[in-house]
Design an enzyme around this catalytic site. Structure first.
Site, short mmCIF file in Angstrom:
data_model
loop_
_atom_site.label_atom_id
_atom_site.label_comp_id
_atom_site.label_asym_id
_atom_site.label_seq_id
_atom_site.Cartn_x
_atom_site.Cartn_y
_atom_site.Cartn_z
N ASP A 67 0.81 -1.21 0.00
CA ASP A 67 0.00 0.00 0.00
C ASP A 67 0.84 1.27 0.00
O ASP A 67 2.06 1.22 0.19
CB ASP A 67 -0.96 -0.01 1.20
CG ASP A 67 -0.28 -0.40 2.52
OD1 ASP A 67 0.95 -0.42 2.57
OD2 ASP A 67 -1.00 -0.69 3.49
N ASN A 136 -7.66 -2.98 14.19
CA ASN A 136 -9.03 -3.33 13.86
C ASN A 136 -9.09 -4.51 12.88
O ASN A 136 -10.12 -4.77 12.28
CB ASN A 136 -9.78 -2.12 13.28
CG ASN A 136 -9.09 -1.58 12.02
OD1 ASN A 136 -8.13 -2.16 11.53
ND2 ASN A 136 -9.58 -0.46 11.53
N HIS A 138 -7.19 -4.78 10.12
CA HIS A 138 -6.89 -4.47 8.72
C HIS A 138 -5.58 -5.09 8.29
O HIS A 138 -4.66 -5.27 9.09
CB HIS A 138 -6.97 -2.96 8.42
CG HIS A 138 -5.86 -2.12 8.93
ND1 HIS A 138 -6.04 -1.09 9.83
CD2 HIS A 138 -4.54 -2.10 8.64
CE1 HIS A 138 -4.89 -0.51 10.06
NE2 HIS A 138 -3.95 -1.10 9.36
N GLU A 143 -9.68 -2.07 5.28
CA GLU A 143 -10.33 -1.76 6.55
C GLU A 143 -11.58 -2.63 6.75
O GLU A 143 -12.06 -3.25 5.79
CB GLU A 143 -10.73 -0.29 6.56
CG GLU A 143 -9.55 0.69 6.46
CD GLU A 143 -8.87 0.93 7.81
OE1 GLU A 143 -8.92 0.03 8.68
OE2 GLU A 143 -8.31 2.01 7.99
C1 GLP Z 1 -0.57 0.38 8.68
C2 GLP Z 1 -0.19 -0.39 7.41
C3 GLP Z 1 -0.38 -1.88 7.59
C4 GLP Z 1 0.23 -2.31 8.90
C5 GLP Z 1 -0.51 -1.67 10.04
C6 GLP Z 1 -0.02 -2.09 11.41
O1 GLP Z 1 -1.87 0.81 8.69
N1 GLP Z 1 -0.90 0.03 6.25
O2 GLP Z 1 0.18 -2.56 6.48
O3 GLP Z 1 0.18 -3.70 9.03
O4 GLP Z 1 -0.34 -0.26 9.90
O5 GLP Z 1 1.07 -1.33 11.77
P1 GLP Z 1 2.01 -1.61 13.00
O6 GLP Z 1 2.88 -2.73 12.58
O7 GLP Z 1 2.79 -0.34 13.16
O8 GLP Z 1 1.15 -1.92 14.14
#
Ligand code: GLP
Length: 241
Positions: A67, A136, A138, A143
């Site tokens: 992304d 959540n 995702h 989402e």
């Molecule tokens: C972001 C990214 C995701 C990632 C998520 C969790 O929203 N788009 O790909 O997995 O955050 O992030 P973290 O690893 O910092 O908890």
């Protein structure tokens, strides 16, 4: 789903890096699906270290990222392009022409997504898709309420995700409200999915996603339907299962 319970974050990072490294050694011209967020930072640094020691060659590897924020330039330190360069690409001998992310600078969402889908078809099947897990549920930026059949699309981020990602920005207002993300269908087409999760704050969503019902309300729950998923999570993240 194979679950590896690790002692802590460092142990999780090393185990996950081992799995990716094995993939590169077995198939030097593999396609890696990569992720951002704070969770994979340790594993990227481990991969870079092994490369530095002469143990890992990225010269034939292709990467596609999950992304990118819509509207951020590549020079913006909060863009995922910048993140990938900082944390991995500039530390290893990867050919930059073989590293791909959605184009966050393309204002036309339809065009940006179409172009990324074309790139994804041209690189072929992803050998390992790395994923982090949002609070959540995702994955990428898919989402809750996501459509399981979606390919790359533009999403509006939920308030929860904006708040969670605010820590990387100077203020909440600066967090982009939209992003381009691979869809669930794209993610599910990878040969192997490697999910990394750390910390007690993720324990509840780990339980819901992998030990609860499969529902678009918890996007990661769809992974229960994939035949080759490896979850590498630390004790804290697995504390509710
Ligand atoms: C972001 C990214 C995701 C990632 C998520 C969790 O929203 N788009 O790909 O997995 O955050 O992030 P973290 O690893 O910092 O908890």
């Amino acid at each position: 789903m194979i679950i590896y319970k690790t002692k802590d974050y460092d142990d999780m990072s090393r185990k996950a890096a081992n799995i990716i490294s094995a993939q590169i050694i077995l198939k030097p011209d593999c396609v890696l699906g990569l992720a951002t967020g704070s969770t994979p930072i340790g594993l990227y640094s481990q991969l870079a270290e092994w490369h530095h020691m002469g143990a890992l060659d990225f010269s034939q590897v292709t990467t596609v990222n999950l992304d990118e924020y819509k509207g951020l330039t590549k020079e913006n330190p909060q863009s995922y392009y910048y993140f990938m360069n900082e944390n991995l690409f500039q530390k290893v001998n990867i050919d930059k022409n073989r590293t791909f992310l959605p184009d966050g600078t393309e204002p036309d969402s339809e065009k940006a997504c179409r172009q990324y889908n074309e790139i994804l078809s041209s690189v072929g099947t992803v050998d390992i898709q790395l994923l982090g897990l949002g609070h959540n549920g995702h994955i990428g930026f898919n989402e809750p309420g996501t459509f399981f059949q979606a390919e790359t699309h533009c999403v509006s981020l939920t308030e929860q995700t904006i708040k969670a990602n605010q820590r990387f920005f100077a203020s909440e207002e600066e967090v982009p409200r939209e992003a381009y993300t691979m869809g669930i269908k794209t993610i599910m087409s990878a040969r192997h999915i490697l999910l990394v999760v750390s910390g007690e704050d993720k324990a509840e969503i780990v339980k819901k996603a992998f030990f609860g019902p499969i529902t678009p309300q918890v996007p990661a729950s769809v992974l229960q339907l994939h035949n080759h998923v490896t979850l590498v999570a630390d004790e804290a993240a697995l504390s509710q299962v």
